[in-house]
Write an enzyme that holds these catalytic residues in place. Structure first.
Site, PDB file in Angstrom:
ATOM      1  N   LYS A  44       0.868  -1.296  -0.121  1.00 35.43           N
ATOM      2  CA  LYS A  44      -0.070   0.152  -0.153  1.00 35.43           C
ATOM      3  C   LYS A  44       0.639   1.123  -0.142  1.00 35.43           C
ATOM      4  CE  LYS A  44      -3.112   3.262   0.981  1.00 35.43           C
ATOM      5  NZ  LYS A  44      -3.976   3.556  -0.077  1.00 35.43           N
ATOM      6  N   CYS A 128      -2.255  10.156  -6.086  1.00 34.38           N
ATOM      7  CA  CYS A 128      -3.197   9.987  -5.191  1.00 34.38           C
ATOM      8  C   CYS A 128      -4.333  10.861  -5.152  1.00 34.38           C
ATOM      9  CB  CYS A 128      -2.942   9.814  -3.618  1.00 34.38           C
ATOM     10  SG  CYS A 128      -4.126   9.487  -2.623  1.00 34.38           S
TER      11      CYS A 128
END
Ligand SMILES: C=Cc1c(C(=O)O)[nH]c(=O)[nH]c1=O
Length: 309
Positions: A44, A128
């Site tokens: 992640k 992101c």
């Protein structure tokens, strides 16, 4: 058919891996990925310090894919660096995704990663879409060039970048021109979720995730044409780099399409979230069936060989 491939001179059993963010936030998930059939795996995206992320509900599956505004929840860089130190690299390569909130944070992480004697492969996340107040670096070409310049200087090894989807030929050209100025960028992962979509429930007349008034990154079937376009656009523009495809993979057919479009490896996100790591044996079987039907013995028989009219 033979699904073996190689990436940055490392042998892989097959070209499949998870997409960063899915089934890879904590050790139990990472161990499951290390043991599953995927040829590689990625952690992640991490920040320097641990983050709780956005309030829930922050992920929702839909009939055509998913929407998420997780907000970069992660255990913090030291946690994933520790996992990288314990990973069995003989079993499969490990990628580590970094998404520092500032350039300084990224430089701090990269400097430590450089010192750590571990063959982990760095995937720098420039895309992101869900940290409130943080514009995506991947959509600010000047910031992207600065980030890559500084990080390439601080990191003495080949690395890759995770890009957002682009939707304009001029943007493919501009992004590729930046990447091609850095031979140290060995690969490009296309795409991250399509940022800031909005899913609305017609019955409750309400959005389906809590953060950001319901705005979130879109994944799944819906993003496949955009994912394939970005894979092929950078495959054409960056001949000295590998492309990792991500977006819209739910069966062997989409894996085949990503490889045909030029992907060297193929990541699975939404459908892995829904199905778990047992998706990988299914995708491999389905890919092999397609290859058998078409008379392909190995991946290189068709990889990057998309035809135009
Ligand atoms: C790293 C944060 C990301 C997130 C997130 O943590 O919200 N969601 C995505 O779809 N892509 C990301 O890159």
């Amino acid at each position: 058919p033979d699904l073996r491939t190689e990436f940055l001179d490392l042998p892989l059993a097959n070209p499949l891996m998870n997409a960063s963010g899915v089934w890879c936030s904590v050790a139990s998930q990472l161990e499951a990925l290390a043991e599953c059939a995927a040829g590689a795996m990625v952690t992640k995206s991490c920040t320097l310090a641990q983050r709780d992320g956005n309030p829930e509900p922050r992920y929702r599956a839909t009939p055509w894919g998913s929407i998420n505004s997780m907000g970069l929840p992660n255990e913090g860089f030291p946690y994933y660096l520790n996992y990288a130190r314990c990973h069995d690299y003989e079993r499969k390569p490990l990628f580590m995704s970094l998404a520092g909130l500032t350039l300084d944070d990224n430089l701090t992480m990269v400097a430590e990663l450089r010192e750590a004697v571990t063959p982990v492969i760095m995937e720098l996340n420039l895309s992101c879409p869900n940290v409130p107040g943080k514009a995506q670096v991947g959509y600010d070409f000047e910031a992207m060039d600065t980030f890559i310049h500084e990080i390439a200087d601080a990191y003495d090894r080949p690395f890759g970048v995770k890009l957002p989807p682009y939707f304009d030929i001029a943007h493919f050209d501009e992004a590729a021109a930046i990447l091609n100025a850095y031979p140290q960028i060995a690969f490009v992962t296309c795409i991250n979720s399509i940022g800031n979509g909005l899913v609305i429930d017609p019955v409750s007349e309400t959005v389906v995730i809590r953060p950001k008034d319901g705005f979130g990154g879109i994944g799944g079937d819906f993003v496949l044409p955009t994912a394939l376009a970005n894979v092929n656009a950078f495959f054409r523009r960056c001949p000295d780099k590998k492309i990792i495809g991500c977006g819209g993979v739910r069966s062997g057919e989409q894996v085949f399409l990503h490889l045909l479009a030029g992907a060297a490896l193929v990541q699975v996100g939404t459908q892995l979230f829904e199905e778990g790591p047992l998706i990988f044996p299914r995708l491999l079987e389905e890919l092999q069936a397609i290859m058998t039907a078409k008379g392909y013995d190995r991946i290189t028989d068709f990889q990057g060989k998309l035809k135009t009219l």
